[in-house]
Each structure stands twice: as structure tokens, then as C-alpha cells.
Design a protein around this motif. Sequence first.
Motif, PDB file in Angstrom:
ATOM      1  N   VAL A 146       0.811  -1.070  -0.208  1.00 17.31           N
ATOM      2  CA  VAL A 146      -0.016   0.060  -0.132  1.00 17.31           C
ATOM      3  C   VAL A 146       0.965   1.242  -0.057  1.00 17.31           C
ATOM      4  N   ILE A 147       0.489   2.305  -0.893  1.00 14.57           N
ATOM      5  CA  ILE A 147       1.338   3.450  -1.061  1.00 14.57           C
ATOM      6  C   ILE A 147       0.356   4.557  -0.649  1.00 14.57           C
ATOM      7  N   VAL A 148       0.597   5.159   0.562  1.00 14.91           N
ATOM      8  CA  VAL A 148      -0.122   6.135   1.028  1.00 14.91           C
ATOM      9  C   VAL A 148       0.536   7.603   0.461  1.00 14.91           C
ATOM     10  N   GLU A 149      -0.351   8.310   0.079  1.00 15.66           N
ATOM     11  CA  GLU A 149       0.222   9.897  -0.501  1.00 15.66           C
ATOM     12  C   GLU A 149      -0.650  10.751   0.199  1.00 15.66           C
ATOM     13  N   ILE A 150      -0.011  11.919   0.566  1.00 13.49           N
ATOM     14  CA  ILE A 150      -0.882  12.983   1.581  1.00 13.49           C
ATOM     15  C   ILE A 150      -0.833  14.260   0.724  1.00 13.49           C
ATOM     16  N   LYS A 151      -2.062  14.793   0.446  1.00 13.99           N
ATOM     17  CA  LYS A 151      -1.882  16.304   0.005  1.00 13.99           C
ATOM     18  C   LYS A 151      -2.480  17.219   1.022  1.00 13.99           C
ATOM     19  N   MET A 152      -1.946  18.141   1.282  1.00 17.84           N
ATOM     20  CA  MET A 152      -2.151  18.933   2.764  1.00 17.84           C
ATOM     21  C   MET A 152      -2.320  20.260   2.426  1.00 17.84           C
ATOM     22  N   THR A 153      -3.303  21.064   2.901  1.00 15.37           N
ATOM     23  CA  THR A 153      -3.299  22.677   2.762  1.00 15.37           C
ATOM     24  C   THR A 153      -3.753  22.951   4.166  1.00 15.37           C
ATOM     25  N   GLN A 154      -3.214  24.220   4.263  1.00 13.69           N
ATOM     26  CA  GLN A 154      -3.453  24.819   5.652  1.00 13.69           C
ATOM     27  C   GLN A 154      -3.614  26.366   5.273  1.00 13.69           C
ATOM     28  N   ASN A 155      -4.715  27.095   5.651  1.00  9.68           N
ATOM     29  CA  ASN A 155      -4.801  28.454   5.676  1.00  9.68           C
ATOM     30  C   ASN A 155      -4.639  29.035   6.896  1.00  9.68           C
TER      31      ASN A 155
END
Length: 750
Positions: A146-155
Motif C-alpha cells: 500500500v502506498i499512502v500519499e498525502i495532499k495537505m493544505t493549511q490556511n
Amino acid sequence: MRRLSFALFLTLLLLMAFAWIPACGSNGDVGFDPNDGKDGSTIDGPNGGEFPDGSRYADGRAVDPLTIEPSTVTVQVEINNGAVTANPVAFKAKANGREVDATWSIDRGELGKFAASGGAFTPSGNLGGIGKITARSQARIGVATVIVEIKMTQNGAPASPGGGGVGGSPLGGPVDGATKGRLDGPATPAADLVWLYPYDGTVWPRGLFAPLLQWQSGRAAKAVSIHLSSTGFDFKGYFAGNNLVNQPILQSAWDKATYGNRGDALKVELRIDDGSKTYGTITRTWKVAAGVLKGTVYYNSYNTKLVTYKVDGNSGGILSIKPGQTFPVLTVPGAKDKCIVCHTVSDDGSTLFSQQTNYADGASYNLRNGAAVIKNYTGDAPGGTTNNRKFLWSGVYRDGTFALQSSGYTQESYPNESQIFARDDGRAMPATGFDAVVKQAVTPAFSPDGKKVAFNYWTAENDSITPKAGNGRSLAVMDFACGAGGSTTGGPSCGSFAFSGLREIFRNPDAPADKGFVGWPAWLPDGKALVFHNVMKVPTSGSVISTWHGAQAQISYVDMNGASNALRALNGANPDGSNRYLPTNAQHPNDELLNYEPTVNPIASGGYYWVVFTSRRMYGNVAPGDPYDLGTGDNPTPKKLWVAAIDINAPAGTDPSHPAFYLPGQELNAGNLRGFWSVDPCHQNGTSCQTGDECCNGFCRENTPGGGLVCTDKPSGCAQEYESCTTTSDCCAGGGDIRCLNNRCAQIIN
């Protein structure tokens, strides 16, 4: 009718008997239920489904493997202002093409977890990376990826942003929609938007506080965007403020970026917005080491707020900080009303030597017992040697039971000849091969294995000794033999002390007279090379190998064959030696010449050695002032501790160093120097641990299957990274990307 032979009759009898033996039951470890198909159908195997060793049927044929569908899957996790969105993945285990019940596990629990039953896996959003999925159906085992990819944003800053210990501004507030649109759109190039810190090409260990991004610009920034990216990870942060010149990376994003890094480059991009237009993009590219820094750094700190006692208006103390701590602590409890400075520490983290108030008195402390006093050194020692400045800047043996005394030429120095002194009472110990050869060994250092010692070879006992002493400009190495029969009750661990093989490994020319002095050698963990302080300009007063009164120096490297070079990247120059990459201002025109007093972490981590050193370079726009400021005012002084990675496998003749980073957690208004890196005191068996270097017996394993990690005796099989070893063959994957360095298995970056 012919009579059957007895042998043939016996064979037939045995075959009949085996025909009546029932197959192994479904509860056994070596069989499987003939009705284990999830749809109730039978999955038959020859001989009733027996496969005694879990891989073959009783008749010798291979067991049909357990397969997992999908065999490889990539899962996308989105984190928006802390809210995690992650869809579960349904894995299926199959045998002979039919789905079977199985138990599920993953080798990296930080990536996510399985449901209580079935093959539904849900990413946690804590970290990204690659995990190994295992399914077990009785004796059969199947694996998937399993390959876990993360896309993250913070305002804007979250309620609990984490991080700390790096100074500068806190994370700013949220930006409005129009500003965010500009920051995400085309940016206007701006030559006056200049990156100050961190440096391009820095190698970061895991487990540190996120760095503070620092820049300068002719425009007042009212908002910034910070973009981090690497394989499988993407973060965009938007933060508002007034006249922004620095911002930290969000700590949770930094942790995900570093702990989830797969060995590829980590890129950071910065843009600023002045309220009407966005400028940029400026970028840096970094590497991430696959390990955390080990041990504790003990350092001198002047004008620290942790000490109230002052001499001539200045306070001094020995502080300690572990990578990942927000703030240092006073090493000797109750020392806030004293002046305890000028220290050395044994490699094993057991013993600290220091001076007190007037430097004439000193003491040793047991770091394994709350820094309790081992011995106070005042007056004269047994045998008549003075205790005045004894053990000051000495070369401490790895277990702390004795030291080779530094003699003369440091800012504060022992006034007599170099000798071996015992920790328990300060008495002199006869040292064959040294006492009649070397008169003054300055800032000596024993190798991590205790078999060699290096020093500034300042003065010999007479002019007939070869090689000739270097009068402060040469480094020498001698072999050392620790004789059997040492004390087990607090005295020296060696029964005798024998030195041999005096040889020069480095010498600077005698001219010009205002440079070329050397000192503070420190061994790399494999004992094959040294880093040292190489004077570029002597100070206007005091010791020629000090750090003040205009002193200039660089950190240099020399191996045991005498091959040397300046560590250009560490010091601040480009790899080819041309130009500097360090930022400048009117008070900092040549920061690549302001690096002093290195020591080395005894444990290699993440594929690198790690050097901590004193530097007076500007720390971006947080500490850009006078490099020789004592730290007496309200402005941060640049005199701080920095850390740089050193390649373990660097080709001969190349620079093995990388650009340095500011060690988080230091007091900004204190002048800090002489960081002495030591392993932490070890733990006894049964104590919880994370890796083997924390354990006295050198091994950290599960106490029960699936249980917590505890210190233990040597288990069967190979040693893991950070665990004890004698040779490389002791280590798992020994001879490949793991090597035995300083009796610890260490990862190698090729």
C-alpha cells in the motif's frame, strides 16, 4: 502363490495404516479447513490438504500461494486545515482463485489500520509512505503493498501549531480568497526577494522542529505561501501578517514530509504577496536522512537565563539539549547560582568534567546519576600534581575513567605537562611511550574505539624526537593500548597506559604568522578521519585557537593517510570552493570564516555522520548582528551551535560535508559554544527503548510478540540498525547498505 517377502508385507501394512490416519484438523497450524472458501465451497488439496511445513503438501508439491487483491494500491489522503479525508481500501485474500478468511496486518502502523475483521484498510493521515500488507490464512501467507500519499493544505495557523525552538515569528493568520488566488496564480519575479535560511542542499535528520524560513525583500509582505513537495507528499500553507520576513513550516507538515520521505529530494517554494501582487517563486531543495539524531549536546552558554550567578556582569553555565527539545536544561542541578563552564564529556555519556567560577577548581559529575558529583578537584592531587585547571579541555577516554590532559595554549589552560590523570582522585598515571615523548598535547581526543588519540602536537620532550613538534600548526596521532587489570570500583578502567606510533597527519605552513594554528580535533565514528578547527586569522588577544576577539577559523577534515580538505559546504562555500552561498550584510562579509570547535555524534544516523560546531554566522534575519557580540543585550547574538551532515562513503578527495542547519532549542540571547556530543546513558534490560543504542547490552526488541520494545540481551540472528556489532557481518544486510561503525550497525548512503 508365491509368498510375499517380509519387507514387502511390512511396506503394504504401513501404507494401509497411513490410509486410515485422518488429515490435520482445521485448528492446526499446518493444515487448512477443506471448507474455507468464503462462499462455503471446498478448496481441496491433495492428501486431505496437508502441508506440514506450510509450503508443501505431504506429497511434496508446493502449496498454492495466498494472493491479495489488489497486490499494489495507492491511497490518496487529503488534509484540509486539519480535517482528514481518506477512503478505506478493501483488500481480499484468495487461494486457488477463491476468497478466504484471513487476518490482516501492516508493518507500518503509523500509515493506518485494518478493521477489526475483514481486509478494509483506512489510512490515518499521520504519515505517508510505503507499507507492506500481510494476510494470513492458517499456514498460508500473502503480501501486498500500500502506498499512502498525502495532499495537505493549511490556511492560517491551527489552534495548536506545534514546533518551536527556532525563533522568529509564529505562523500567521488565514489569507482571504483574493490573496490566496494571487498566491496560487502566476507570480512576478523579483530580484530583491532573497532567501537567507535554510540553505540549499541541506541534509535534515528526522525528529527536529520545523525550520524557520527566512528571507529579505524590498516589499512589505502581507501574506506568504509555503509549498513543500516530494514523492507522495504535497503541502501548501497560506499565512498572513505584517511585514513578514520569516515563517516556520507547519510542524505537522514537516513531520509528514520528513518521516514519509522516500529518499528523493524535498523541495520548498516560497512566494510573498504585498496586498496587490504576488512575487516569487524562490526555492530550495533539501535531502532527508532516514534517521533521527541520537544523544545529547552539552555546551557552554554565556548569559543564559538559566543561571543567575554573574561574574563581571556575565553568567555562564553548562546546558544540555536533545534534538527535538524546545528549550535547554541546566546540566548540573542546582548550578543556577554558580559559574560552571569549560567542559568535556565521555563518549558513553557517563562523565562530565568542568571548571568552577575561577577556573582553578573543577569537578567530575556522574551523568547516569543526575549529574551527582564524582570528585571535586581542589588544591593538589595525590602525588603532588596541581588540580588547578585539571581535566580542562582534556581528552576523555570513552568510559570517562581517565583523561589525557591538554597543556597550555587554550584560553584557560592547565599549566603543566600533559599526562594521564585518573578521574577518581586526579592522580597522575604512568603512560609508557608518551611521558618521555610528548610534552604538550593540546586539545587531545581519544578515538571512539579507544585505540588512538589525536592532538595538536605543540611541544615534544626534546628536539631529537621525530616527527618534530608543530608548534601549534600540526596534528598528530598515536596508538593507545589499554592494559588489562583496570579497576572495577571506580578507578581507571585500564591497568596500564601504553602509547606508540607517534605520527603527524596534518601540518600547516609556518607562514603567515596570523593563521595556520589547529585544535579541537574530533573523530568520525569509524576512527578513520578527523574534523578540526583550522585558524584562518588569529584573534587580537588570547589563545590563538579561541573563538573570540576577531578570531576566524574553518572546520577541516583529514583522514589517517593525511589526505585533507576544508569542509567547504559545511563552512559556507560552494562545492567547488568558489564564492560563498552564505548571505552577507555589513557585519557579516565572510561568515564562511566563522566556524569553530567541532565535535561529532558518536552514532551515525540515517546514513550520515553528524558534526556540531560553534559558528558566528548570521542566523538569517533573526540574529544578523555583530558576530562577536557577547549576548548581553536584548538582541539575539549570532554565536550559536550548528549541525551538518557528513557523507560516510564520500569518494577520496571530495568534500563529504553538506550545508549546516541551526540546532533548534537554543536561547537566542545567549552566546553558545563548544557543543560536546555524547550518547545518552544506557538503559538496563527490561527498560523500554526505541533502538539498541539506548541499551547497555546493545539490543532493543519486543518483549513478547506484538509487545513493546525493551532492552535485552543479544537475541539470535543479525543485529538491526543502531544495535551492537563487532564486525559488519553481524549486521542485517551486512556488507550492503549496513556497516558496523563504532560498534553500532549503521545505514550507509552510497
